[in-house]
Design a protein around this motif. Structure first.
Motif, PDB file in Angstrom:
ATOM      1  N   VAL A 300       0.812  -1.223   0.000  1.00  0.00           N
ATOM      2  CA  VAL A 300       0.000   0.000   0.000  1.00  0.00           C
ATOM      3  C   VAL A 300       0.844   1.271   0.000  1.00  0.00           C
ATOM      4  O   VAL A 300       0.310   2.361  -0.217  1.00  0.00           O
ATOM      5  CB  VAL A 300      -0.964   0.015   1.212  1.00  0.00           C
ATOM      6  CG1 VAL A 300      -1.905  -1.173   1.162  1.00  0.00           C
ATOM      7  CG2 VAL A 300      -0.186   0.011   2.538  1.00  0.00           C
ATOM      8  N   LEU A 301       2.137   1.118   0.239  1.00  0.00           N
ATOM      9  CA  LEU A 301       2.999   2.299   0.226  1.00  0.00           C
ATOM     10  C   LEU A 301       3.164   2.823  -1.194  1.00  0.00           C
ATOM     11  O   LEU A 301       3.329   2.056  -2.142  1.00  0.00           O
ATOM     12  CB  LEU A 301       4.373   1.961   0.813  1.00  0.00           C
ATOM     13  CG  LEU A 301       4.447   1.709   2.326  1.00  0.00           C
ATOM     14  CD1 LEU A 301       5.856   1.320   2.728  1.00  0.00           C
ATOM     15  CD2 LEU A 301       3.993   2.930   3.107  1.00  0.00           C
ATOM     16  N   GLU A 302       3.102   4.114  -1.327  1.00  0.00           N
ATOM     17  CA  GLU A 302       3.303   4.726  -2.634  1.00  0.00           C
ATOM     18  C   GLU A 302       4.787   4.956  -2.888  1.00  0.00           C
ATOM     19  O   GLU A 302       5.618   4.826  -1.982  1.00  0.00           O
ATOM     20  CB  GLU A 302       2.542   6.060  -2.712  1.00  0.00           C
ATOM     21  CG  GLU A 302       1.031   5.918  -2.557  1.00  0.00           C
ATOM     22  CD  GLU A 302       0.317   7.246  -2.663  1.00  0.00           C
ATOM     23  OE1 GLU A 302       1.024   8.278  -2.795  1.00  0.00           O
ATOM     24  OE2 GLU A 302      -0.927   7.259  -2.601  1.00  0.00           O
ATOM     25  N   LEU A 307       8.852   2.474   4.968  1.00  0.00           N
ATOM     26  CA  LEU A 307       8.224   1.713   6.034  1.00  0.00           C
ATOM     27  C   LEU A 307       8.804   2.172   7.366  1.00  0.00           C
ATOM     28  O   LEU A 307       9.977   1.955   7.657  1.00  0.00           O
ATOM     29  CB  LEU A 307       8.482   0.222   5.820  1.00  0.00           C
ATOM     30  CG  LEU A 307       7.915  -0.748   6.848  1.00  0.00           C
ATOM     31  CD1 LEU A 307       6.412  -0.562   6.997  1.00  0.00           C
ATOM     32  CD2 LEU A 307       8.230  -2.181   6.443  1.00  0.00           C
ATOM     33  N   THR A 308       7.998   2.823   8.169  1.00  0.00           N
ATOM     34  CA  THR A 308       8.456   3.379   9.442  1.00  0.00           C
ATOM     35  C   THR A 308       8.044   2.473  10.590  1.00  0.00           C
ATOM     36  O   THR A 308       7.082   1.693  10.476  1.00  0.00           O
ATOM     37  CB  THR A 308       7.874   4.778   9.664  1.00  0.00           C
ATOM     38  OG1 THR A 308       6.436   4.685   9.721  1.00  0.00           O
ATOM     39  CG2 THR A 308       8.272   5.711   8.521  1.00  0.00           C
ATOM     40  N   ARG A 313       3.998  -0.842  13.662  1.00  0.00           N
ATOM     41  CA  ARG A 313       3.298  -1.184  14.902  1.00  0.00           C
ATOM     42  C   ARG A 313       1.790  -1.175  14.691  1.00  0.00           C
ATOM     43  O   ARG A 313       1.076  -2.047  15.186  1.00  0.00           O
ATOM     44  CB  ARG A 313       3.688  -0.198  16.009  1.00  0.00           C
ATOM     45  CG  ARG A 313       5.150  -0.286  16.459  1.00  0.00           C
ATOM     46  CD  ARG A 313       5.410   0.712  17.573  1.00  0.00           C
ATOM     47  NE  ARG A 313       6.823   0.900  17.841  1.00  0.00           N
ATOM     48  CZ  ARG A 313       7.544   0.127  18.646  1.00  0.00           C
ATOM     49  NH1 ARG A 313       6.976  -0.898  19.255  1.00  0.00           N
ATOM     50  NH2 ARG A 313       8.833   0.389  18.848  1.00  0.00           N
ATOM     51  N   ARG A 314       1.301  -0.179  13.938  1.00  0.00           N
ATOM     52  CA  ARG A 314      -0.153  -0.126  13.684  1.00  0.00           C
ATOM     53  C   ARG A 314      -0.599  -1.282  12.803  1.00  0.00           C
ATOM     54  O   ARG A 314      -1.658  -1.871  13.023  1.00  0.00           O
ATOM     55  CB  ARG A 314      -0.517   1.210  13.035  1.00  0.00           C
ATOM     56  CG  ARG A 314      -0.368   2.411  13.949  1.00  0.00           C
ATOM     57  CD  ARG A 314      -1.079   3.630  13.369  1.00  0.00           C
ATOM     58  NE  ARG A 314      -0.523   4.014  12.070  1.00  0.00           N
ATOM     59  CZ  ARG A 314       0.473   4.874  11.919  1.00  0.00           C
ATOM     60  NH1 ARG A 314       1.037   5.433  12.996  1.00  0.00           N
ATOM     61  NH2 ARG A 314       0.920   5.196  10.720  1.00  0.00           N
ATOM     62  N   LEU A 335      15.067  -2.356   9.980  1.00  0.00           N
ATOM     63  CA  LEU A 335      14.311  -2.237   8.728  1.00  0.00           C
ATOM     64  C   LEU A 335      15.217  -1.794   7.582  1.00  0.00           C
ATOM     65  O   LEU A 335      15.006  -2.181   6.423  1.00  0.00           O
ATOM     66  CB  LEU A 335      13.159  -1.247   8.894  1.00  0.00           C
ATOM     67  CG  LEU A 335      11.959  -1.729   9.707  1.00  0.00           C
ATOM     68  CD1 LEU A 335      10.964  -0.595   9.908  1.00  0.00           C
ATOM     69  CD2 LEU A 335      11.278  -2.906   9.009  1.00  0.00           C
ATOM     70  N   ALA A 336      16.224  -0.994   7.888  1.00  0.00           N
ATOM     71  CA  ALA A 336      17.144  -0.551   6.838  1.00  0.00           C
ATOM     72  C   ALA A 336      17.900  -1.727   6.246  1.00  0.00           C
ATOM     73  O   ALA A 336      18.231  -1.735   5.052  1.00  0.00           O
ATOM     74  CB  ALA A 336      18.120   0.468   7.409  1.00  0.00           C
ATOM     75  N   ILE A 337      18.156  -2.762   7.063  1.00  0.00           N
ATOM     76  CA  ILE A 337      18.838  -3.957   6.574  1.00  0.00           C
ATOM     77  C   ILE A 337      17.879  -4.865   5.815  1.00  0.00           C
ATOM     78  O   ILE A 337      18.180  -5.358   4.729  1.00  0.00           O
ATOM     79  CB  ILE A 337      19.475  -4.729   7.745  1.00  0.00           C
ATOM     80  CG1 ILE A 337      20.565  -3.875   8.393  1.00  0.00           C
ATOM     81  CG2 ILE A 337      20.028  -6.063   7.291  1.00  0.00           C
ATOM     82  CD1 ILE A 337      21.172  -4.506   9.616  1.00  0.00           C
TER      83      ILE A 337
END
Length: 641
Positions: A300-302, A307-308, A313-314, A335-337
């Motif tokens: 869903v990310l544009e 991705l934060t 968490r949500r 997440l960066a890895i």
């Protein structure tokens, strides 16, 4: 219903799409293509089976890697359970059958769900209360391009590609011998009869013609070539569906050359340094429910959005408790890895499976030769000093306490184990019937956790040794034979260098010695060669466990890499290499083994199981390691006592 069980890793090799296997009830089946491995449905979550290996995805030009699905029944206690009733479909093949009692030959559809019984009214057992089960014929026909079809029984017995006899009343009779000459097919209508002798052989029609043909293609009908029609029964495409035109070869359905899985493997290396990323966080983010939430967010990310931790968490909802002990900074570093490689790999052009393998290995080489501590790869430098004579020849040893190997099926061959680089796209296309849409291409894969020992030869000593004329001259016959084989089979030409032969033979000798020292079988260990020319080129090898379970292995192999143990293993391996039980015949050989591409190497000294070797047990020579009988100082390790 025809059902069977097989380990998931075996659906990558040796029972991937297009491969035949025999089930417990004796039924021979062929594994279907990838189109129907994951059938879309309301309770399908394919991301659960995702394997993240950014280097292989980029190298093979696919969007994802997935493990074959496992079968799960519905659970009454978990009504919302995902991924239930998944299985890998198979078809019954060969489709021709014969009755063990009356020997009548009859075809059956590929999708026959039950074991068929004989329906011949002349069968003696028809008068009883039951009819005998039909047995599938032991013969099939195939071509070098990977196609497979039923043996042409009607055409063969009538000696015509288009038989005029309209009857299909055939019988497969045997005289009781163990050769093809004892098998005969008979047409009861026109009384034609023909033996099967020669159907598996290759012939050259005349000396002036370079292209080989097969006995089946050249002799089925005199004056006419009976070629392959391009059948692919594992995709539901039966004989006559295409026009291949390649020579058709008969084969026993259980022959080893009917299917060769083409597998690409990779040792996982992290895209970024693990510094600042807690291994516990990486493990939590790879957990099934969190990995599913990450996958849903990516959809869903544009473009441009990242991705934060707060979004994750949500998205995790009731499973967010798995992340509550970690700060946003820790999650962001992890997440960066995990997410960075996927984005970077999608921007890189697909390089193809055979495009510069040395470049693909170089990324592993630069990582594994130094110490690293990450969630998937742990490499340490052994404590203590090595003996002076060993240190002069072996400049670097590393203990690989943890590694993850990913193995991907990207195609398959028939008849020959190797294919040319030009056939790469063709071999991959054999895995599915329809071309996947953009961003939906995937390949089957599985992972193995293990351990290993990495060692690297001294660049200075290696450069001096491989420049010597006796070393160069010894490999001339081997290089010429491989060039001839590569020309005949349209393989990619490659240089057979002293460095390659030295590293490869040393790996085999060490594996054979380690089987006595640490208890692993030779089939449980694998080699991985890092070889490229030049003083600054790669000159290392990795010996690692190839049969680890989900928890990895117990450290027995790593322990052998410590200085006091490694030196003993190396010295024993070199000592044993100086004499083989088949010497002097083995040492004086000018060509033996597969394609005669070995010198002093045989089953008594240097060969390994095929699963352990990267080069099909070729390019081996003990003489370049420990010296020959005529020239004891020829070997790189000749000075080692």
């Amino acid at each position: 219903m025809i059902r069977g069980k097989v380990r998931r890793s075996q659906l990558v090799a040796p029972f991937g799409p297009g491969a035949m296997q025999v089930l417990a009830d004796g039924t021979s089946v062929i594994t279907c293509g990838l189109d129907h491995w994951f059938v879309p449905g309301e309770k399908l979550d394919q991301e659960e089976f995702r394997i993240r290996e950014w280097r292989l995805e980029s190298h093979l030009g696919v969007d994802a890697l997935y493990t074959p699905p496992d079968y799960r029944d519905h659970s009454k206690s978990s009504p919302g359970q995902y991924n239930t009733k998944l299985n890998v479909p198979v078809l019954r093949f060969p489709s021709w059958n014969f009755c063990p009692r009356c020997r009548a030959l009859t075809p059956q559809p590929l999708n026959t769900a039950q074991r068929p019984r004989c329906t011949n009214p002349d069968c003696t057992k028809q008068k009883a209360s039951w009819a005998p089960f039909l047995a599938q014929v032991p013969f099939v026909a195939l071509c070098e391009r990977g196609h497979l079809q039923d043996f042409p029984w009607l055409e063969w017995v009538h000696k015509s590609a288009h038989p005029k006899c309209g009857s299909d009343k055939l019988k497969l009779r045997t005289s009781g011998g163990g050769t093809l000459a004892s098998q005969r097919v008979v047409c009861e209508a026109c009384h034609s009869e023909r033996g099967l002798e020669g159907i598996t052989s290759v012939e050259r029609p005349d000396r002036e013609r370079e292209q080989e043909t097969t006995y089946l293609t050249a002799r089925l009908e005199e004056g006419t070539e009976f070629s392959c029609s391009g059948a692919m029964p594992w995709l539901g495409l039966e004989a006559g569906a295409g026009t291949c035109g390649q020579p058709l070869r008969g084969s026993l359905r259980g022959a080893s050359n009917v299917y060769y899985a083409l597998v690409k493997s990779s040792i996982f290396i992290p895209e970024a340094s693990s510094a600042g990323a807690d291994p516990r966080v990486l493990e939590a983010l790879e957990e099934q429910t969190i990995a599913r939430a990450r996958a849903n967010l990516r959809d869903v990310l544009e473009d441009g959005e990242i991705l934060t931790p707060s979004r994750l968490r949500r998205a995790a909802k009731k499973n967010a408790f798995r992340l509550e002990n970690f700060t946003d900074a820790q999650i962001e570093s992890a997440l960066a890895i995990l997410e960075g490689p996927a984005e970077a790999s999608s921007q890189q052009p697909a390089t193809g499976t055979d495009d510069n393998p040395a470049r693909f290995r170089h990324e592993e080489y630069t990582t594994i030769r130094d110490a690293i501590d990450s969630a998937e790869l742990v490499v340490k430098e052994p404590e203590g000093d090595r003996a002076k004579d060993v240190a002069e020849l072996v400049s670097r040893v590393r203990l690989v306490e943890k590694l993850r190997e990913t193995r991907v099926l990207w195609g398959f061959n028939r008849i020959f184990a190797e294919s040319s680089a030009q056939d790469t796209a063709t071999r991959t296309a054999l895995l599915r019937r329809t071309t996947p849409e953009a961003s939906e291409s995937w390949l089957p894969a599985y992972t193995v956790l293990g351990e290993g020992i990495y060692l690297e030869l001294s660049p200075q000593a290696l450069a001096k040794w491989e420049a010597a004329s006796p070393v160069q001259n010894r490999l001339v016959p081997m290089a010429q034979r491989f060039q001839s084989v590569a020309h005949d089979r349209h393989l990619t030409q490659r240089a057979v260098t002293p460095r390659l032969v030295l590293l490869h033979t040393l790996a085999h000798l060490l594996i054979n010695q380690l089987t006595f020292e640490c208890g692993y079988s030779s089939a449980s260990l694998r080699e991985r060669l890092y070889d490229s020319p030049g003083t600054d080129g790669m000159n290392g090898l990795l010996i690692y466990t190839a049969a680890g379970d989900s928890e990895g292995t117990l450290g027995g192999l790593v322990r052998m890499g410590k200085p006091e143990r490694f030196e003993e293993v190396l010295r024993n391996a070199i000592t044993n290499a100086r004499w083989c039980s088949s010497d002097p015949v083995c040492m004086d050989s000018q060509g033996q083994g597969p394609d005669s591409c070995n010198l002093a190497a045989c089953h008594s000294c240097a060969l390994l199981p095929e699963t352990a070797c990267e080069e099909f047990n070729r390019f081996l020579d003990r003489g370049l390691v420990a010296g020959t009988l005529d020239n004891p100082g020829l070997g790189f390790f000749s000075s080692l006592e």
